[in-house]
Write a protein that holds these residues in place. Sequence first.
Motif, PDB file in Angstrom:
ATOM      1  N   GLN A 142      -1.265  -0.023  -0.925  1.00 39.28           N
ATOM      2  CA  GLN A 142      -0.420   1.158  -0.750  1.00 39.28           C
ATOM      3  C   GLN A 142       0.295   1.080   0.591  1.00 39.28           C
ATOM      4  O   GLN A 142      -0.332   0.991   1.638  1.00 39.28           O
ATOM      5  CB  GLN A 142      -1.255   2.444  -0.797  1.00 39.28           C
ATOM      6  CG  GLN A 142      -0.450   3.711  -0.616  1.00 39.28           C
ATOM      7  CD  GLN A 142       0.557   3.935  -1.740  1.00 39.28           C
ATOM      8  OE1 GLN A 142       0.171   4.050  -2.900  1.00 39.28           O
ATOM      9  NE2 GLN A 142       1.834   3.968  -1.395  1.00 39.28           N
ATOM     10  N   GLU A 143       1.620   1.103   0.529  1.00 43.75           N
ATOM     11  CA  GLU A 143       2.432   1.158   1.746  1.00 43.75           C
ATOM     12  C   GLU A 143       2.636   2.627   2.126  1.00 43.75           C
ATOM     13  O   GLU A 143       2.856   3.482   1.259  1.00 43.75           O
ATOM     14  CB  GLU A 143       3.800   0.501   1.520  1.00 43.75           C
ATOM     15  CG  GLU A 143       3.739  -0.909   0.932  1.00 43.75           C
ATOM     16  CD  GLU A 143       3.199  -1.924   1.909  1.00 43.75           C
ATOM     17  OE1 GLU A 143       3.095  -1.604   3.108  1.00 43.75           O
ATOM     18  OE2 GLU A 143       2.870  -3.043   1.470  1.00 43.75           O
ATOM     19  N   CYS A 144       2.588   2.925   3.401  1.00 45.06           N
ATOM     20  CA  CYS A 144       2.851   4.280   3.870  1.00 45.06           C
ATOM     21  C   CYS A 144       3.442   4.223   5.271  1.00 45.06           C
ATOM     22  O   CYS A 144       3.545   3.148   5.871  1.00 45.06           O
ATOM     23  CB  CYS A 144       1.593   5.144   3.822  1.00 45.06           C
ATOM     24  SG  CYS A 144       0.096   4.379   4.463  1.00 45.06           S
ATOM     25  N   TYR A 145       3.821   5.366   5.792  1.00 46.85           N
ATOM     26  CA  TYR A 145       4.554   5.371   7.057  1.00 46.85           C
ATOM     27  C   TYR A 145       4.534   6.762   7.673  1.00 46.85           C
ATOM     28  O   TYR A 145       4.182   7.754   7.032  1.00 46.85           O
ATOM     29  CB  TYR A 145       6.003   4.939   6.825  1.00 46.85           C
ATOM     30  CG  TYR A 145       6.763   5.837   5.858  1.00 46.85           C
ATOM     31  CD1 TYR A 145       7.535   6.899   6.323  1.00 46.85           C
ATOM     32  CD2 TYR A 145       6.702   5.636   4.478  1.00 46.85           C
ATOM     33  CE1 TYR A 145       8.212   7.739   5.446  1.00 46.85           C
ATOM     34  CE2 TYR A 145       7.373   6.466   3.596  1.00 46.85           C
ATOM     35  CZ  TYR A 145       8.131   7.510   4.084  1.00 46.85           C
ATOM     36  OH  TYR A 145       8.797   8.345   3.212  1.00 46.85           O
ATOM     37  N   GLU A 167       5.830  15.457   7.080  1.00 44.21           N
ATOM     38  CA  GLU A 167       5.393  14.991   5.766  1.00 44.21           C
ATOM     39  C   GLU A 167       6.371  15.543   4.724  1.00 44.21           C
ATOM     40  O   GLU A 167       7.363  16.175   5.075  1.00 44.21           O
ATOM     41  CB  GLU A 167       3.935  15.386   5.512  1.00 44.21           C
ATOM     42  CG  GLU A 167       3.568  16.813   5.882  1.00 44.21           C
ATOM     43  CD  GLU A 167       4.152  17.811   4.907  1.00 44.21           C
ATOM     44  OE1 GLU A 167       3.803  17.742   3.718  1.00 44.21           O
ATOM     45  OE2 GLU A 167       4.957  18.655   5.338  1.00 44.21           O
ATOM     46  N   LYS A 181      -5.618   9.402  -1.605  1.00 38.85           N
ATOM     47  CA  LYS A 181      -4.198   9.375  -1.942  1.00 38.85           C
ATOM     48  C   LYS A 181      -3.871  10.704  -2.610  1.00 38.85           C
ATOM     49  O   LYS A 181      -4.424  11.033  -3.664  1.00 38.85           O
ATOM     50  CB  LYS A 181      -3.872   8.201  -2.872  1.00 38.85           C
ATOM     51  CG  LYS A 181      -2.374   8.130  -3.209  1.00 38.85           C
ATOM     52  CD  LYS A 181      -2.027   6.893  -4.039  1.00 38.85           C
ATOM     53  CE  LYS A 181      -0.521   6.861  -4.315  1.00 38.85           C
ATOM     54  NZ  LYS A 181      -0.117   5.649  -5.076  1.00 38.85           N
ATOM     55  N   VAL A 196       2.653   9.342   5.163  1.00 39.67           N
ATOM     56  CA  VAL A 196       3.305   9.628   3.894  1.00 39.67           C
ATOM     57  C   VAL A 196       3.577   8.340   3.136  1.00 39.67           C
ATOM     58  O   VAL A 196       3.683   7.262   3.722  1.00 39.67           O
ATOM     59  CB  VAL A 196       4.628  10.409   4.096  1.00 39.67           C
ATOM     60  CG1 VAL A 196       4.365  11.756   4.728  1.00 39.67           C
ATOM     61  CG2 VAL A 196       5.623   9.618   4.931  1.00 39.67           C
ATOM     62  N   TYR A 197       3.672   8.460   1.822  1.00 37.42           N
ATOM     63  CA  TYR A 197       4.107   7.344   0.992  1.00 37.42           C
ATOM     64  C   TYR A 197       5.196   7.847   0.058  1.00 37.42           C
ATOM     65  O   TYR A 197       5.280   9.044  -0.251  1.00 37.42           O
ATOM     66  CB  TYR A 197       2.936   6.738   0.208  1.00 37.42           C
ATOM     67  CG  TYR A 197       2.438   7.597  -0.942  1.00 37.42           C
ATOM     68  CD1 TYR A 197       3.015   7.518  -2.209  1.00 37.42           C
ATOM     69  CD2 TYR A 197       1.393   8.498  -0.758  1.00 37.42           C
ATOM     70  CE1 TYR A 197       2.562   8.308  -3.270  1.00 37.42           C
ATOM     71  CE2 TYR A 197       0.940   9.290  -1.795  1.00 37.42           C
ATOM     72  CZ  TYR A 197       1.531   9.190  -3.046  1.00 37.42           C
ATOM     73  OH  TYR A 197       1.095   9.984  -4.083  1.00 37.42           O
ATOM     74  N   ARG A 200       5.388  10.480  -4.603  1.00 33.49           N
ATOM     75  CA  ARG A 200       5.400  10.646  -3.149  1.00 33.49           C
ATOM     76  C   ARG A 200       4.232  11.526  -2.737  1.00 33.49           C
ATOM     77  O   ARG A 200       3.767  12.370  -3.520  1.00 33.49           O
ATOM     78  CB  ARG A 200       6.714  11.265  -2.673  1.00 33.49           C
ATOM     79  CG  ARG A 200       7.043  12.620  -3.291  1.00 33.49           C
ATOM     80  CD  ARG A 200       8.308  13.216  -2.680  1.00 33.49           C
ATOM     81  NE  ARG A 200       9.464  12.365  -2.815  1.00 33.49           N
ATOM     82  CZ  ARG A 200      10.263  12.346  -3.890  1.00 33.49           C
ATOM     83  NH1 ARG A 200      10.007  13.146  -4.918  1.00 33.49           N
ATOM     84  NH2 ARG A 200      11.295  11.542  -3.931  1.00 33.49           N
ATOM     85  N   MET A 239      -1.183   9.761   2.365  1.00 34.00           N
ATOM     86  CA  MET A 239      -2.424   8.998   2.467  1.00 34.00           C
ATOM     87  C   MET A 239      -3.241   9.638   3.578  1.00 34.00           C
ATOM     88  O   MET A 239      -2.874   9.580   4.754  1.00 34.00           O
ATOM     89  CB  MET A 239      -2.139   7.529   2.766  1.00 34.00           C
ATOM     90  CG  MET A 239      -1.645   6.742   1.563  1.00 34.00           C
ATOM     91  SD  MET A 239      -2.833   6.648   0.197  1.00 34.00           S
ATOM     92  CE  MET A 239      -4.177   5.728   0.956  1.00 34.00           C
TER      93      MET A 239
END
Length: 443
Positions: free
Chosen positions: A160-163, A170, A233, A336-337, A353, A356
């Motif tokens: 899982q990519e998030c940022y 958020e 998640k 957030v993803y 969306r 995480m």
Amino acid sequence: MSGTQAALELDDIQSGVLAPRPTPYAATYLVFHIGDRAHGRELMRRASAVVTSAADLVSPSGETWVSVALTCHGLEVLGVPSASLETFAWEFRQGMAARARALGDDGESSPEHWEAPLGTPDVHVVLTAVAPDPERLEAAIDRARPAYEQLTGVTAIWRQECYALPTETEHFGYRDGVSHPVVEGSGIAGSNRLETPLKAGEFVLGYRDEIGGIQMPQPETLGRNGSYAAFRKLRQDVAAFRRYLRQAATSPEDEELLAAKMMGRWRSGAPLALSPQHDDPALGADPGRRNTFLYAREDPAGFVTPAGCHIRRANPRDASVAGEVRLHRMIRRGAVYGSPLPDVDLENDGVDRGLMFAFIGAHLGRQFEFVQSQWMNDSVFFGAGDAKDPVAGSHDGSGGFTVPRRPVRRRLPPLPRFVVTRGGEYCFLPGLRALRWLGDLRD
């Protein structure tokens, strides 16, 4: 006993336990399945050379780090003796999926609807990489890759990519990650200068906690300087949240006020406690001011910051509630993803969306599970029955939200569920020596 030492052994604690994340940042969660015990142990040996310690927080590598956590199934697969496993927290041994009822993970959020393989015995290791930007994140993953590449008995089964954006917001539009407790001995400042530092044993195993106890799985080499983690998640229904506010409000200004009353902060991060009448973006952007407030003297009844709003539930501070607030504080991380929903949209665009979420602490039961079940999904602790958190609660469309005001309180319409659990795991974050110990296990 060595557990009575006050000084934290920062060089043996994973930086992911105590380190505040940079802003902005990119992150990746990688989940692994161990099919071969020997290869799993080799993964631990290699990981011990990749993971950054909490002693490196002030170095250039302090903002780019990798952490490694294991589920109970993962420890078992590595060959940790059953007598040792039985010394771990019983919630950890059960796993998050088995604790679904206590956590409010029902309906859409129940484990049978979770994203595979989350919540299953196949999840053994969770590797998390964090960096200030995607380029340095890839570099961090590249450095970690030798730890698991060429180990045919270790398989990556989920990613899982998030940022986190420079705005720190958020998907619902609120500034996130505002409140951080002070951990005694960490050398890291908290976000509220009015809060007394919490004992290290509330967050790191092997040290005294707020009630004088020492929690530490055995043997000490394995348990000391570790922490528990809960990864979740959470899908956010942004369109439903926006529609709810639009329908409940009388004007655009009222819509923002209702959003602030539900959260306890304006979208900028400015708290109602310090800016009750209007948003104050300068305050919201100031980490030295935006979290420095209490409730008991200025707002005991919640006329400014409602007792049932999100931030007051998550941390009642000095407010009069059932229970001792300091026993339920926790370190929280969020990223957030998925891409943001365009600001004007009131209908979903089909993009997954959300958030995480990560909990870090020494007490899964009285920290994470207590807050989730007693504060997020109930209101008995402040005398308001079974009402739930208006933003993150496990709503079924039957309960609303009350805004205290004079002369007549304002009762909002029934709340739908805005946040759905898509999966999660309870994990153990070993110290660096423990990672090497796991690598050196023999049958």
